[in-house]
Scaffold this motif. Structure first.
Motif, mmCIF file in Angstrom:
data_model
loop_
_atom_site.group_PDB
_atom_site.id
_atom_site.type_symbol
_atom_site.label_atom_id
_atom_site.label_comp_id
_atom_site.label_asym_id
_atom_site.label_seq_id
_atom_site.Cartn_x
_atom_site.Cartn_y
_atom_site.Cartn_z
ATOM 1 N N SER A 47 -14.001 -9.959 27.687
ATOM 2 C CA SER A 47 -14.188 -9.646 29.102
ATOM 3 C C SER A 47 -12.977 -10.100 29.906
ATOM 4 C CB SER A 47 -15.445 -10.346 29.642
ATOM 5 O OG SER A 47 -16.588 -9.852 28.990
ATOM 6 N N ASP A 49 -10.476 -8.738 33.731
ATOM 7 C CA ASP A 49 -10.402 -7.870 34.896
ATOM 8 C C ASP A 49 -10.213 -6.430 34.424
ATOM 9 O OD1 ASP A 49 -7.716 -7.706 34.131
ATOM 10 O OD2 ASP A 49 -6.975 -8.835 35.839
ATOM 11 N N GLU A 53 -9.032 -5.258 30.508
ATOM 12 C CA GLU A 53 -10.001 -4.505 29.707
ATOM 13 C C GLU A 53 -9.524 -3.078 29.467
ATOM 14 O OE1 GLU A 53 -14.152 -4.701 30.347
ATOM 15 O OE2 GLU A 53 -14.121 -6.823 30.941
ATOM 16 N N ARG A 83 -17.357 0.163 35.387
ATOM 17 C CA ARG A 83 -18.544 -0.516 35.919
ATOM 18 C C ARG A 83 -18.569 -0.562 37.441
ATOM 19 N NH1 ARG A 83 -18.915 -6.386 34.231
ATOM 20 N NH2 ARG A 83 -17.953 -6.809 36.222
ATOM 21 N N ASP A 84 -17.460 -0.955 38.055
ATOM 22 C CA ASP A 84 -17.416 -1.198 39.500
ATOM 23 C C ASP A 84 -16.557 -0.135 40.188
ATOM 24 O OD1 ASP A 84 -17.048 -2.177 42.087
ATOM 25 O OD2 ASP A 84 -16.717 -4.236 41.419
ATOM 26 N N GLN A 111 -20.677 2.566 37.596
ATOM 27 C CA GLN A 111 -21.928 1.803 37.634
ATOM 28 C C GLN A 111 -22.842 2.126 36.449
ATOM 29 O OE1 GLN A 111 -23.532 2.332 41.573
ATOM 30 N NE2 GLN A 111 -21.784 1.318 42.491
ATOM 31 N N PRO A 114 -22.787 -2.528 31.113
ATOM 32 C CA PRO A 114 -23.394 -3.857 31.257
ATOM 33 C C PRO A 114 -22.393 -4.840 31.866
ATOM 34 C CG PRO A 114 -22.751 -3.484 28.991
ATOM 35 C CD PRO A 114 -22.525 -2.183 29.715
ATOM 36 N N GLN A 115 -22.871 -5.967 32.309
ATOM 37 C CA GLN A 115 -22.021 -6.976 32.950
ATOM 38 C C GLN A 115 -20.899 -7.477 32.040
ATOM 39 O OE1 GLN A 115 -22.445 -6.344 36.036
ATOM 40 N NE2 GLN A 115 -22.634 -8.445 36.699
ATOM 41 N N THR A 116 -21.031 -7.316 30.751
ATOM 42 C CA THR A 116 -20.009 -7.803 29.817
ATOM 43 C C THR A 116 -18.796 -6.885 29.739
ATOM 44 O OG1 THR A 116 -21.208 -6.723 28.025
ATOM 45 C CG2 THR A 116 -21.626 -9.078 28.368
ATOM 46 N N ARG A 118 -16.148 -3.957 31.832
ATOM 47 C CA ARG A 118 -15.710 -3.306 33.073
ATOM 48 C C ARG A 118 -15.258 -1.871 32.812
ATOM 49 N NH1 ARG A 118 -15.617 -7.056 36.878
ATOM 50 N NH2 ARG A 118 -14.622 -5.751 38.431
#
Length: 129
Positions: A47, A49, A53, A83-84, A111, A114-116, A118
């Motif tokens: 993981s 930024d 990634e 993700r974001d 979006q 998962p949080q793991t 990006r």
């Protein structure tokens, strides 16, 4: 029974996954690359930024393509997962570094990770003539 018209190239440089899929599948002159994320040689998620990634994911794509006998210049389509949505400007900047001349067809979805993670990318390429 395996189909003789389909191959599943893999070597020591192919990124490892603990999930049930092939890193790539070759059918004729088409190479289908499964989603590549920021994982190390053991399959562990690294993981970071969006830039770190993205770059590690692209290194993994390049390794898979090389194993199959092709490269980024022969990619005709990409599907990208970010993700974001706030990372989209940086993602577009980085993407333009890797795909400079003829740009592949592209889809980007936000979006959805998962949080793991990006960033993740999958692609279709052709084998050089």
């Amino acid at each position: 029974m395996p189909n003789p018209e389909v191959s599943y190239p893999r070597d020591a440089d192919t990124p490892v996954s603990h999930l049930p899929f092939s890193p790539c599948v070759v059918v004729g002159n088409l190479v289908f690359v499964s989603g590549q994320a920021s994982v190390d040689k053991t399959g562990k998620i690294i993981s970071g930024d969006i830039e770190s990634e993205f770059r590690l994911s692209m290194q993994n794509v390049e390794a898979v393509l090389k194993t199959a006998g092709t490269d980024l210049a022969h990619v005709v389509q990409t599907r990208n997962y970010v993700r974001d949505e706030n990372d989209l400007p940086k993602y577009n900047e980085l993407y333009a570094e890797y795909f400079t001349d003829a740009k592949p067809a592209r889809t980007t979805i936000t979006q959805c990770l998962p949080q793991t993670l990006r960033y993740e990318i999958e692609c279709i390429a052709v084998l050089p003539q």
